[in-house]
Design a protein around this motif. Sequence first.
Motif, PDB file in Angstrom:
ATOM      1  N   LYS A  15       5.134   5.504  -3.681  1.00 14.76           N
ATOM      2  CA  LYS A  15       4.086   5.261  -2.898  1.00 14.76           C
ATOM      3  C   LYS A  15       4.462   5.436  -1.559  1.00 14.76           C
ATOM      4  O   LYS A  15       5.584   5.681  -1.170  1.00 14.76           O
ATOM      5  N   LYS A  16       3.525   5.463  -0.688  1.00 14.58           N
ATOM      6  CA  LYS A  16       3.342   5.607   0.909  1.00 14.58           C
ATOM      7  C   LYS A  16       3.484   4.126   1.575  1.00 14.58           C
ATOM      8  O   LYS A  16       2.617   3.619   1.065  1.00 14.58           O
ATOM      9  N   TYR A  17       4.015   4.012   2.587  1.00 20.36           N
ATOM     10  CA  TYR A  17       4.000   2.756   3.405  1.00 20.36           C
ATOM     11  C   TYR A  17       2.804   2.823   4.409  1.00 20.36           C
ATOM     12  O   TYR A  17       2.642   3.693   5.062  1.00 20.36           O
ATOM     13  N   ARG A  18       1.843   1.923   4.405  1.00 23.66           N
ATOM     14  CA  ARG A  18       0.622   1.686   5.139  1.00 23.66           C
ATOM     15  C   ARG A  18       0.967   0.636   6.234  1.00 23.66           C
ATOM     16  O   ARG A  18       0.943  -0.494   5.789  1.00 23.66           O
ATOM     17  N   PRO A  19       1.241   1.084   7.662  1.00 25.67           N
ATOM     18  CA  PRO A  19       1.491  -0.139   8.709  1.00 25.67           C
ATOM     19  C   PRO A  19       0.297  -0.914   8.991  1.00 25.67           C
ATOM     20  O   PRO A  19       0.498  -1.939   9.374  1.00 25.67           O
ATOM     21  N   LYS A  20      -0.721  -0.234   8.536  1.00 27.62           N
ATOM     22  CA  LYS A  20      -2.142  -1.176   8.956  1.00 27.62           C
ATOM     23  C   LYS A  20      -2.872  -1.243   7.572  1.00 27.62           C
ATOM     24  O   LYS A  20      -4.009  -0.602   7.385  1.00 27.62           O
ATOM     25  N   PRO A  21      -2.421  -2.157   6.719  1.00 30.98           N
ATOM     26  CA  PRO A  21      -3.005  -2.262   5.323  1.00 30.98           C
ATOM     27  C   PRO A  21      -4.358  -2.916   5.362  1.00 30.98           C
ATOM     28  O   PRO A  21      -4.392  -3.765   6.305  1.00 30.98           O
ATOM     29  N   LEU A  22      -5.190  -2.522   4.452  1.00 30.76           N
ATOM     30  CA  LEU A  22      -6.616  -3.278   4.327  1.00 30.76           C
ATOM     31  C   LEU A  22      -6.344  -4.375   3.510  1.00 30.76           C
ATOM     32  O   LEU A  22      -5.994  -4.208   2.163  1.00 30.76           O
ATOM     33  N   LEU A  23      -6.358  -5.725   3.922  1.00 31.14           N
ATOM     34  CA  LEU A  23      -5.658  -6.683   3.109  1.00 31.14           C
ATOM     35  C   LEU A  23      -7.162  -7.672   3.011  1.00 31.14           C
ATOM     36  O   LEU A  23      -7.955  -7.706   3.674  1.00 31.14           O
ATOM     37  N   CYS A  24      -7.099  -8.503   1.568  1.00 32.71           N
ATOM     38  CA  CYS A  24      -8.069  -9.300   1.402  1.00 32.71           C
ATOM     39  C   CYS A  24      -7.570 -10.588   1.149  1.00 32.71           C
ATOM     40  O   CYS A  24      -6.260 -10.709   1.383  1.00 32.71           O
TER      41      CYS A  24
END
Length: 343
Positions: free
Chosen positions: A307-316
């Motif tokens: 995986k790649k780290y997403r510093p600004k993830p789209l969360l629910c």
Amino acid sequence: MTSNPPLKAEINLQQLLEAKSLERCPFPIPTGWFFVDYSENLKTGEVRNVTLFDQEWVLFRGESGKVGMTDPYCPHLGAHMGHGGSVCGDHLRCPFHHWEYDTSGWCKNIPYGKVPPPITKKQAILRALPVQERYGLIWAWFHPACEEPSWELPAIPAMEEPGWTGSRRGSWTANTAIQEIAENGVDTAHLKFLHGAAGIPPVACEFDGHIMSFSIGGTYIVAKAYGPGLNVLEFTQEGSAATMISYTQPVTVDKSQMNMSFRHRDFPEGSKEQLVARKIIDHMIGAAEGETSAGFESVDFVIWNHKKYRPKPLLCDGDGPVLQFRKWFKQFYVADPKILEKV
């Protein structure tokens, strides 16, 4: 006048550019106490090379039993003390000219010199990490700016007090940063979709300085993380309980070694409590010694390793306290602000 929404092709292009710019592991090595090796593995007088914290170190045990962990290169003329170096009393001796260093990095002997460099009288000249032995384990404090420890290792009754038993351990390699592994603890949604659990257990977290306390499924798992390198998890089921002590090592910026010890109360032989405790541990580590699966199972490694780290993830709303966890973990990084923007 309202602006038109971006075209689908434009959105896809933005997502593509972001994906290409992401780093798999943008994190520096965090600060904290980290497991080095089991005390039983380092014999008196032994000198060993170890790779941790994205570099090589020399680990040694003096004749009194004291452990040292230092930079491998002699400050004199740069010889690697892990190749031919030896223990002399409680000192690490360089093989090149036999300069000697104690476990704090002070030069204690130059066998042929009458006038040592003045700095050797003022300060340690070899980088040495603070080391402690607790729970039958060797621990080293790492700080990239060489600052002294800002917290102490905690008391762990399951590892230090009588009335406990269990010698099972596990160790697994993950090709990712230590933060990515730790984040699984608050991401309970993946338990249903990756592991096939019946549901998504609730998770509750509290943060207090270097300590994160969290519970999963109410009272089923109650845990504390003491910085990035030590987690203590209590599993309770059917009137019994077992303890998992997790001590992951940051080997490099994109490689971590997960290590765990499993303990339970010394219940009477054949009792229901003993059988349940052993069942809990079997579930966590695998039913037989040497298995490559554990409670987190091999499917986690498939994710972590790629995986790649997403510093600004789209969360629910069902994703758990991921952002709160990341904010807590960020305190353990000491690096260029431009680097920290990525984490």
